[in-house]
Design a protein around this motif. Structure first.
Motif, mmCIF file in Angstrom:
data_model
loop_
_atom_site.group_PDB
_atom_site.id
_atom_site.type_symbol
_atom_site.label_atom_id
_atom_site.label_comp_id
_atom_site.label_asym_id
_atom_site.label_seq_id
_atom_site.Cartn_x
_atom_site.Cartn_y
_atom_site.Cartn_z
ATOM 1 N N GLU A 196 -34.435 -2.067 89.459
ATOM 2 C CA GLU A 196 -35.376 -1.108 90.036
ATOM 3 C C GLU A 196 -34.662 0.132 90.569
ATOM 4 O O GLU A 196 -35.150 1.263 90.406
ATOM 5 N N ILE A 197 -33.501 -0.042 91.180
ATOM 6 C CA ILE A 197 -32.765 1.124 91.694
ATOM 7 C C ILE A 197 -32.341 2.046 90.548
ATOM 8 O O ILE A 197 -32.448 3.273 90.633
ATOM 9 N N LEU A 198 -31.880 1.451 89.447
ATOM 10 C CA LEU A 198 -31.506 2.273 88.292
ATOM 11 C C LEU A 198 -32.718 2.959 87.674
ATOM 12 O O LEU A 198 -32.631 4.108 87.222
ATOM 13 N N PHE A 199 -33.845 2.277 87.652
ATOM 14 C CA PHE A 199 -35.048 2.882 87.097
ATOM 15 C C PHE A 199 -35.507 4.084 87.918
ATOM 16 O O PHE A 199 -36.055 5.041 87.368
ATOM 17 N N TRP A 200 -35.329 4.032 89.230
ATOM 18 C CA TRP A 200 -35.711 5.173 90.064
ATOM 19 C C TRP A 200 -34.861 6.404 89.744
ATOM 20 O O TRP A 200 -35.340 7.528 89.867
ATOM 21 N N ARG A 201 -33.643 6.179 89.347
ATOM 22 C CA ARG A 201 -32.788 7.307 88.991
ATOM 23 C C ARG A 201 -33.028 7.795 87.567
ATOM 24 O O ARG A 201 -32.742 8.944 87.255
ATOM 25 N N LEU A 202 -33.519 6.929 86.725
ATOM 26 C CA LEU A 202 -33.828 7.304 85.352
ATOM 27 C C LEU A 202 -35.315 7.633 85.277
ATOM 28 O O LEU A 202 -36.151 6.783 84.946
ATOM 29 N N ARG A 203 -35.653 8.859 85.545
ATOM 30 C CA ARG A 203 -37.047 9.276 85.617
ATOM 31 C C ARG A 203 -37.630 9.437 84.218
ATOM 32 O O ARG A 203 -36.987 9.959 83.312
ATOM 33 N N MET A 204 -38.896 9.014 84.085
ATOM 34 C CA MET A 204 -39.582 9.127 82.806
ATOM 35 C C MET A 204 -40.395 10.417 82.675
ATOM 36 O O MET A 204 -40.755 10.812 81.569
ATOM 37 N N ASP A 205 -40.684 11.070 83.802
ATOM 38 C CA ASP A 205 -41.525 12.262 83.776
ATOM 39 C C ASP A 205 -40.699 13.522 83.508
ATOM 40 O O ASP A 205 -40.686 14.469 84.293
ATOM 41 N N VAL A 206 -39.990 13.519 82.382
ATOM 42 C CA VAL A 206 -39.215 14.681 81.950
ATOM 43 C C VAL A 206 -39.687 15.083 80.562
ATOM 44 O O VAL A 206 -40.404 14.330 79.885
ATOM 45 N N ALA A 207 -39.288 16.269 80.132
ATOM 46 C CA ALA A 207 -39.768 16.778 78.850
ATOM 47 C C ALA A 207 -39.310 15.890 77.693
ATOM 48 O O ALA A 207 -40.103 15.465 76.877
ATOM 49 N N ASP A 208 -38.030 15.586 77.636
ATOM 50 C CA ASP A 208 -37.490 14.739 76.574
ATOM 51 C C ASP A 208 -36.870 13.503 77.232
ATOM 52 O O ASP A 208 -35.756 13.539 77.751
ATOM 53 N N ASN A 209 -37.617 12.414 77.220
ATOM 54 C CA ASN A 209 -37.168 11.196 77.893
ATOM 55 C C ASN A 209 -36.661 10.143 76.914
ATOM 56 O O ASN A 209 -36.685 8.954 77.212
ATOM 57 N N ARG A 210 -36.218 10.570 75.737
ATOM 58 C CA ARG A 210 -35.748 9.606 74.747
ATOM 59 C C ARG A 210 -34.522 8.855 75.248
ATOM 60 O O ARG A 210 -34.433 7.634 75.130
ATOM 61 N N ARG A 211 -33.556 9.558 75.825
ATOM 62 C CA ARG A 211 -32.355 8.905 76.339
ATOM 63 C C ARG A 211 -32.697 7.985 77.516
ATOM 64 O O ARG A 211 -32.150 6.878 77.632
ATOM 65 N N VAL A 212 -33.623 8.421 78.357
ATOM 66 C CA VAL A 212 -34.014 7.589 79.499
ATOM 67 C C VAL A 212 -34.664 6.301 79.017
ATOM 68 O O VAL A 212 -34.387 5.207 79.535
ATOM 69 N N ARG A 213 -35.537 6.405 78.016
ATOM 70 C CA ARG A 213 -36.189 5.201 77.511
ATOM 71 C C ARG A 213 -35.197 4.246 76.862
ATOM 72 O O ARG A 213 -35.320 3.034 76.967
ATOM 73 N N ARG A 214 -34.194 4.803 76.188
ATOM 74 C CA ARG A 214 -33.171 3.940 75.590
ATOM 75 C C ARG A 214 -32.387 3.199 76.660
ATOM 76 O O ARG A 214 -32.151 1.983 76.560
ATOM 77 N N LEU A 215 -31.984 3.906 77.728
ATOM 78 C CA LEU A 215 -31.238 3.255 78.801
ATOM 79 C C LEU A 215 -32.087 2.218 79.525
ATOM 80 O O LEU A 215 -31.586 1.146 79.898
ATOM 81 N N ARG A 216 -33.351 2.527 79.729
ATOM 82 C CA ARG A 216 -34.219 1.556 80.396
ATOM 83 C C ARG A 216 -34.362 0.273 79.572
ATOM 84 O O ARG A 216 -34.351 -0.833 80.126
ATOM 85 N N THR A 217 -34.506 0.440 78.270
ATOM 86 C CA THR A 217 -34.611 -0.740 77.417
ATOM 87 C C THR A 217 -33.346 -1.589 77.476
ATOM 88 O O THR A 217 -33.411 -2.826 77.600
ATOM 89 N N GLN A 218 -32.208 -0.953 77.407
ATOM 90 C CA GLN A 218 -30.951 -1.701 77.463
ATOM 91 C C GLN A 218 -30.746 -2.369 78.818
ATOM 92 O O GLN A 218 -30.288 -3.516 78.900
ATOM 93 N N ILE A 219 -31.084 -1.666 79.903
ATOM 94 C CA ILE A 219 -30.928 -2.256 81.242
ATOM 95 C C ILE A 219 -31.816 -3.478 81.401
ATOM 96 O O ILE A 219 -31.400 -4.508 81.950
ATOM 97 N N THR A 220 -33.044 -3.383 80.901
ATOM 98 C CA THR A 220 -33.961 -4.516 81.027
ATOM 99 C C THR A 220 -33.443 -5.743 80.284
ATOM 100 O O THR A 220 -33.442 -6.866 80.818
#
Length: 444
Positions: A101-125
């Motif tokens: 959850e702490i890492l997810f708070w730093r990896l925000r999804m409400d950005v213009a191009d969140n492709r890298r964020v979504r990839r990191l979130r998937t790997q972290i999960t």
């Protein structure tokens, strides 16, 4: 020190209560500090780790107290050790969730191009889930190894571990295949959390990825659950594979009389006024033609898949409404081109008359009269069944179908339909005469 049973029990209870109170106080302080500083990490620690932390503290206090008492039964100390192992495993698993959850708070999804964020979130999960499984397995192994009887039993099975592993792998090959497929999805970047996908003609986005299954959130709020191995063995559409921006298309089948220039100008005004358009790209083109219509395609880009879907619906509705109001002749109709003057036909109206004049198709109220030239085809042939038993023979000199009357010896003419629809008596060659009430009529 040697103490009686009740004293030993009192010491264990006091140690457990003291440890519980101290652990609860620490969790309360974490919540107070989190609310005061608006710290999501401290609040997550209090929400997820409060109960396992208190249980772990109590188990450790009880185990230490039992170890300090002389003459205590080995079974009690072994039970305390097992409790410490289980509570610690629970606390570690919850701590992994806090870190996620702490890492997810730093990896925000409400950005213009969140492709890298979504990839990191998937790997972290997926990494968190794998570590959780490892912690549970290690905890179970530690519990079994703390029991002498189970330790001896495990040593006796060590020689056949290879065969047992092969059998277990064959029995659980589907489950193991899904687990490896889940890891492959996470680290090959084939599909990520919140990716917009089309699977078996179902449109949605990836809601959850586990080691064994994937949950797809469909557009109508349904959930499509698929095994992870399905994504490695079947083709599917990933609209956000390289970027979150999606290009939506609207297909219209219009008449050849459609004013394309006016339609293009109005489409531009509709797209410019829509907040879902990302101001990147749009175009209106005649993509194809058919025998009766032309295919007009409108393309417009949006920030993500859901926005593109809503944008397409808005554009389609606005263009159809504008065409119905201003250019109804542009809607596809079927033409009747058969002469100099285009008139109504069965099920067919002209484009000009349907769109501009608003004419109403006339209804046919007059009755339909039979054609005298073909009226005889509607007459029923007389039923002469049952007359075969009579002894009269057919007269070959007369053609079949002519009726003779035994009582008069004269031929009676058949009844025909005149031009006015009335029945008249006349000679109709080859058509049987209407059957008379005279029971002596026979066919020769």
């Amino acid at each position: 020190m040697d103490l009686d049973f009740w004293t030993q029990l009192l010491l264990v209870a006091v140690a457990a209560v003291a440890a519980g109170v101290i652990a609860w106080s620490l969790t309360w302080i974490a919540r107070w500090a989190g609310r005061r500083r608006d710290s999501g990490g401290l609040l997550a620690i209090h929400r997820l780790c409060r109960h396992p932390f208190i249980l772990t503290a109590v188990a450790i206090a009880v185990e230490v107290t039992l170890q300090a008492i002389n003459g205590i039964s080995p079974g009690w100390t072994r039970t305390g050790g097992i409790a410490v192992i289980l509570a610690a495993c629970w606390l570690i698993v919850r701590s992994l969730q806090v870190g996620e959850e702490i890492l997810f708070w730093r990896l925000r999804m409400d950005v213009a191009d969140n492709r890298r964020v979504r990839r990191l979130r998937t790997q972290i999960t997926l990494v968190r889930r794998v570590l959780g499984v490892v912690v549970v397995l290690v905890g179970i192994a530690a519990v079994l190894m703390s029991i002498p009887q189970m330790r001896t039993f495990g040593a006796s099975l060590l020689a056949s571990a290879g065969i047992a592993g092969i059998l277990a792998g064959l029995a659980a090959q589907t489950t193991l295949g899904n687990m490896f497929a889940g890891l492959q999805l996470a680290f090959t970047d084939a599909v990520r959390i919140d990716d917009v996908v089309v699977i078996e003609d179902e449109w949605g986005w990836i809601e959850e990825i586990t080691l064994t299954y994937v949950v797809v959130h469909l557009w109508d709020e349904r959930r499509l659950v698929l095994p992870t191995s399905w994504f490695t063995t079947n083709p599917f559409q990933n609209w956000t594979r390289n970027e979150a921006r999606v290009l939506g298309s609207v297909i219209l089948y219009l008449d050849y009389a459609t004013p394309l220039t006016e339609l293009r100008h109005y489409a531009q005004s509709v797209i410019d006024a829509n907040p879902l358009w990302d101001r990147q790209a749009w175009v209106l083109q005649v993509a194809d033609t058919t025998e009766t219509t032309m295919v007009v395609r409108v393309l417009a880009s949006a920030h993500d898949g859901p926005a593109a879907w809503d944008l397409r619906c808005d554009i389609r509705e606005a263009l159809l409404t504008w065409l119905q109001k201003n250019h109804p002749e542009s809607l596809p109709v079927q033409r009747n081109i058969g002469g100099a003057e285009q008139t109504y036909a069965d099920g067919v109206v002209t484009s000009k008359e349907a769109g501009l004049n608003g004419a109403v198709r006339p209804q046919r109220d007059e009755p339909h009269l039979p054609d005298p030239q073909t009226a005889h085809l509607d007459l029923q042939t007389p039923d002469h069944s049952g007359e075969d038993e009579q002894d009269d023979c057919l007269d070959e000199s007369k053609p079949l179908g002519e009726a003779t009357f035994s009582n008069s010896g004269t031929e009676r003419p058949a009844e025909t339909v005149g031009p006015d629809g009335a029945l008249t008596d006349g000679s109709l060659v080859g058509v049987p005469a209407a059957r008379t009430q005279d029971r002596g009529a026979k066919v020769r």
